[in-house]
Structure formats: structure tokens, C-alpha cells
Design a protein around this motif. Structure first.
Motif, PDB file in Angstrom:
ATOM      1  N   VAL A 183      -3.627  -1.834  10.134  1.00 10.05           N
ATOM      2  CA  VAL A 183      -2.190  -1.498  10.178  1.00 10.05           C
ATOM      3  C   VAL A 183      -1.367  -2.775  10.311  1.00 10.05           C
ATOM      4  O   VAL A 183      -0.382  -2.974   9.594  1.00 10.05           O
ATOM      5  N   LEU A 184      -1.783  -3.662  11.200  1.00  9.78           N
ATOM      6  CA  LEU A 184      -1.016  -4.892  11.425  1.00  9.78           C
ATOM      7  C   LEU A 184      -1.008  -5.775  10.187  1.00  9.78           C
ATOM      8  O   LEU A 184       0.026  -6.309   9.797  1.00  9.78           O
ATOM      9  N   TYR A 185      -2.157  -5.927   9.573  1.00  7.26           N
ATOM     10  CA  TYR A 185      -2.248  -6.758   8.381  1.00  7.26           C
ATOM     11  C   TYR A 185      -1.363  -6.178   7.277  1.00  7.26           C
ATOM     12  O   TYR A 185      -0.636  -6.884   6.608  1.00  7.26           O
ATOM     13  N   TYR A 186      -1.449  -4.853   7.124  1.00 11.61           N
ATOM     14  CA  TYR A 186      -0.683  -4.191   6.080  1.00 11.61           C
ATOM     15  C   TYR A 186       0.817  -4.283   6.360  1.00 11.61           C
ATOM     16  O   TYR A 186       1.613  -4.595   5.472  1.00 11.61           O
ATOM     17  N   ALA A 187       1.190  -4.038   7.607  1.00 11.11           N
ATOM     18  CA  ALA A 187       2.608  -4.059   7.981  1.00 11.11           C
ATOM     19  C   ALA A 187       3.208  -5.444   7.771  1.00 11.11           C
ATOM     20  O   ALA A 187       4.259  -5.586   7.146  1.00 11.11           O
ATOM     21  N   ILE A 211      -8.575  -4.136   4.214  1.00 13.41           N
ATOM     22  CA  ILE A 211      -8.070  -5.458   4.554  1.00 13.41           C
ATOM     23  C   ILE A 211      -7.939  -5.612   6.080  1.00 13.41           C
ATOM     24  O   ILE A 211      -7.520  -4.658   6.719  1.00 13.41           O
ATOM     25  N   PRO A 212      -8.329  -6.691   6.761  1.00 14.41           N
ATOM     26  CA  PRO A 212      -8.924  -7.906   6.190  1.00 14.41           C
ATOM     27  C   PRO A 212     -10.447  -7.942   6.315  1.00 14.41           C
ATOM     28  O   PRO A 212     -11.025  -9.029   6.319  1.00 14.41           O
ATOM     29  N   GLY A 229       7.093  -5.901   6.776  1.00 10.90           N
ATOM     30  CA  GLY A 229       7.812  -5.248   7.857  1.00 10.90           C
ATOM     31  C   GLY A 229       8.445  -3.912   7.499  1.00 10.90           C
ATOM     32  O   GLY A 229       9.077  -3.283   8.338  1.00 10.90           O
ATOM     33  N   GLU A 230       8.286  -3.452   6.257  1.00 13.79           N
ATOM     34  CA  GLU A 230       8.830  -2.138   5.876  1.00 13.79           C
ATOM     35  C   GLU A 230       8.159  -0.996   6.639  1.00 13.79           C
ATOM     36  O   GLU A 230       8.748   0.056   6.838  1.00 13.79           O
ATOM     37  N   TYR A 254      -0.760   4.377   2.942  1.00 14.11           N
ATOM     38  CA  TYR A 254       0.426   3.551   3.191  1.00 14.11           C
ATOM     39  C   TYR A 254       1.468   3.746   2.077  1.00 14.11           C
ATOM     40  O   TYR A 254       2.668   3.738   2.344  1.00 14.11           O
ATOM     41  N   GLN A 255       1.003   3.900   0.843  1.00 19.08           N
ATOM     42  CA  GLN A 255       1.954   4.123  -0.254  1.00 19.08           C
ATOM     43  C   GLN A 255       2.718   5.434  -0.054  1.00 19.08           C
ATOM     44  O   GLN A 255       3.912   5.517  -0.312  1.00 19.08           O
ATOM     45  N   ASN A 256       2.010   6.461   0.418  1.00 21.46           N
ATOM     46  CA  ASN A 256       2.668   7.739   0.686  1.00 21.46           C
ATOM     47  C   ASN A 256       3.670   7.620   1.824  1.00 21.46           C
ATOM     48  O   ASN A 256       4.713   8.271   1.808  1.00 21.46           O
TER      49      ASN A 256
END
Ligand code: GLN
Length: 230
Positions: free
Chosen positions: A169-173, A21-22, A179-180, A151-153
Motif C-alpha cells: 500500500v505504501l509503495y503504491y500510494a 511491488i516491491p 499520493g492520490e 487500486y485501479q478500481n
């Protein structure tokens, strides 16, 4: 390459990833393969006058699949590196990225890459991040086939940090974890993405020419704005 389509254009087989993503990922609602790379590749095909058919595969297998000519091209947010360029050819660069470290927002111990020695850092198999961690740190590197697993880990506490390309990283964060998880420290490398071809492919010249046209005529900018909002 086949030319059996009704419009008489050649159809090329394009390898891609579906977990980045993305750039290329499966839409939650429709299950369709979507992303910046998918739109860009389609625009290149329209400009150059050929058809493309996407085939999804694990990122770590794409370079070998291209080198052995199983596909005509690959687009997968793939960083142009000297090592990869020994076995495959790349288009001109089409996107500037780089690597950044991510931690859980409540973490106070890890503020930069200098703090990861002896820690578990999650990333993706076959990526430039995996290489970076192995060459530049004393972290315990855990590499997963899919970056979402990394990321799940991190979220679950099995990993202390994750390292990956900054746009992902930014998209996921922001979008996926609200924001977690959060990026920390500086951009660690400058990287550029390229479309991959088997060595010596004549398609490279066509793709480079189409890409240059799309950058000049505003199409690239429109696609960029759609996915990155600037
Ligand atoms: N840019 C990174 C690489 O080429 C990651 C690409 C991806 O996960 N699709 O290694």
C-alpha cells in the motif's frame, strides 16, 4: 529438481508472483522480474549452493501448486498462516508486515476499518486481506487476481477503499499514484512472510540455515536497505 547446469549445482523451481511491488514485480523498462523477494531468494541460493529458476504465476494459485509439488519452493510475500500451514510448510519468517486500509486522498467518509460496512472494498483473490474482510467486516468485497486492479478500481471510484499489506500500500500510494491514494487507520494485523515448500521438503532446513546466515552477516540488511531504504 534437476542437476543439468554447467556448475554442477542442483536447480530448484521457484514459484512467484509478478504483481506485488516491491517484493516481486516486472521492471517497467526492462520487463525483468525484480524485487526484494527475488534478491533474497537469489542470495539464499548462493549461500546454500543451489540454483533457482523463477516461474511467475497468479498469487491465488501458488499454495495449491506447492501443495501438489509442482514447484520446489515459492517466494511471494506470502503470509504464514495456520490454515496455509495445514497444506504447505514455511521457512522461518523473513519479513514483518500487516494489513492497512487505503482510500482516495479526497475521501472523508472512511477513516478506519469501522467505516467500511456497506462499502465496496477492493483487494486481491486468495489473500489474507480477502479473508480478513470476509471474516471481520460487512463490506462488499471485490477480489481481483492482481492487486493493481484493486487500486485501479479505488482510483476510478468503482471501489470505496482497498485493503492490503502495508509495504505494498505504501509503495503504491507514494510511488505509483503520487499520493492520490492514502493509507488510513491502524495496522490491522501483524503478519510475517515465509518461503513455502511442499510438506516435508528437505529444502526447508537448508533455506532456514542460509536465511539465518544472511541475517547475521549483513546481506539481508543490504537487500532490505536497497528496497525499503532504511
Ligand atoms: N501477504 C499476502 C498474502 O499472503 C499477499 C501476498 C501477495 O499478494 N503476493 O495473502
Amino acid at each position: 529438481e534437476t542437476d543439468a547446469t554447467s556448475d554442477d549445482q542442483d536447480t530448484y523451481l521457484v514459484a512467484t508472483d509478478n504483481n506485488y511491488i516491491p517484493f516481486e514485480f516486472l521492471d517497467n523498462e526492462t520487463g525483468e522480474l525484480v524485487g526484494f523477494d527475488i534478491d533474497l531468494m537469489q542470495a539464499i541460493a548462493d549461500e546454500a549452493g543451489f540454483n533457482v529458476e523463477f516461474e511467475q504465476m497468479e498469487f491465488a494459485g501458488i499454495i495449491a501448486a506447492i501443495a501438489s509439488e509442482r514447484f520446489d519452493m515459492a517466494i511471494a510475500g506470502m503470509t504464514i498462516t495456520e490454515e496455509r500451514a495445514e497444506s504447505i510448510d514455511f521457512s522461518e519468517p523473513y519479513y514483518d508486515a500487516g494489513l492497512i486500509l487505503a482510500v482516495r486522498a479526497d475521501n472523508e467518509e472512511i477513516q478506519s476499518i469501522d467505516d467500511v460496512d456497506g462499502k465496496v472494498v477492493a483487494t486481491r483473490s486468495g489473500s489474507t486481506s480477502e479473508d480478513y474482510l470476509n471474516s471481520n467486516t460487512e463490506a462488499t468485497v471485490e477480489a481481483f487476481p492482481e492487486i493493481t486492479e484493486a487500486y485501479q478500481n479505488l482510483l476510478s471510484g468503482r471501489a470505496d477503499a482497498a485493503l492490503y499489506d502495508v509495504p505494498n500500500v505504501l509503495y503504491y500510494a507514494d510511488t505509483e499514484t503520487g499520493g492520490e491514494i492514502t493509507p488510513v487507520g491502524d495496522l490491522l494485523t501483524g503478519e510475517q512472510y515465509g518461503i513455502a515448500f511442499p510438506k516435508g521438503s528437505e529444502l526447508k532446513a537448508q533455506v532456514d540455515e542460509a536465511l539465518a546466515t544472511l541475517m547475521e552477516n549483513g546481506t539481508y540488511g543490504d537487500i532490505y536497505e536497497e528496497w525499503f531504504g532504511e
